[in-house]
Design an enzyme around this catalytic site. Structure first.
Site: not given
Ligand code: G3P
Length: 218
Positions: A83
């Site tokens: 990534k």
């Molecule tokens: O895959 C990306 C994810 O982990 C981010 O999620 O909920 O932190 O925006 P969030």
């Protein structure tokens, strides 16, 4: 549609994997930090039993740093995807790594232009963050739909991983866009198979069955 699990927790992955629902795994520095274990150990353990891509993220910000890190991460397993955060330096790294045969996932994508740049640079995957766009009053699912349209229109092989998925409605709307993959936190999964009417239905069937059995045994 493929489901990736958005976690670095091995127990969580094993639990959902038993249901045949894990096509891959995504991690990020935040998720790795939650585990309190060595990065390499966690990634290699996951990559050892998951039948699909396992994403590990670089932390360097300069292209050269990202490239060096990516080579190291890619050597941890055949199914490792590196990534790379979206940026000019990131695009340079993606382009160089693609030429070396190292697969990348450009993360933190928040616009069609960013997704298009990443695909053009050679990314195997792009990760639009649905929930974080919603957080600032935009429509994250709409971005996924637009990216899908653009990738199809121009014939890019780049797969879309809808990320930052927060709830059932996100997942259902993402599925309707035709996105290749959704990466889902372990905590969301039960909400995908639970339904109050299913529970009520099972309850009703069991009560009727009990009554029926009592009648048979008279
Ligand atoms: O895959 C990306 C994810 O982990 C981010 O999620 O909920 O932190 O925006 P969030």
């Amino acid at each position: 549609m493929k489901f990736f699990l958005d976690t670095a927790n091995v127990e969580e992955i094993r639990r959902i994997e038993k249901l045949g629902l894990v096509d891959g795994v995504t991690t990020n520095p935040t998720l790795i930090s939650k585990e309190g274990r060595p990065f390499k150990e966690v990634i290699q353990e996951i990559a050892g039993f998951v039948d699909g891509p396992v994403n590990a993220e670089v932390v360097g910000l300069k292209a050269e740093e990202m490239i060096t890190e990516a080579r190291k991460l890619a050597a941890w397993g055949d199914n490792i995807i590196v990534k790379i955060p979206m940026s000019e330096e990131g695009l340079e790294a993606v382009h160089a790594l693609t030429k070396e045969g190292i697969k990348t996932n450009v993360t933190l994508v928040f616009s069609v232009a960013q997704g298009l740049m990443a695909a053009k640079a050679g990314a195997s995957f792009i990760s639009p963050f649905v929930g974080r766009l919603d957080d600032i009053g935009k429509d994250g699912v709409e971005l996924v739909a637009e990216l899908k349209q653009v990738m199809d229109e121009y014939g890019y092989k780049t797969e879309i991983i809808a990320a930052s998925v927060r709830h059932l409605q996100h997942l259902e709307s993402i599925a309707l866009t035709g996105a290749d993959i959704a990466t889902i936190p372990g905590s969301i999964f039960p909400k995908l198979w639970d339904h109050p009417l299913t529970d009520k239905g099972i309850d009703g069937f069991l009560k009727d069955w009990e009554a029926y059995e009592k009648g048979q045994n008279k």
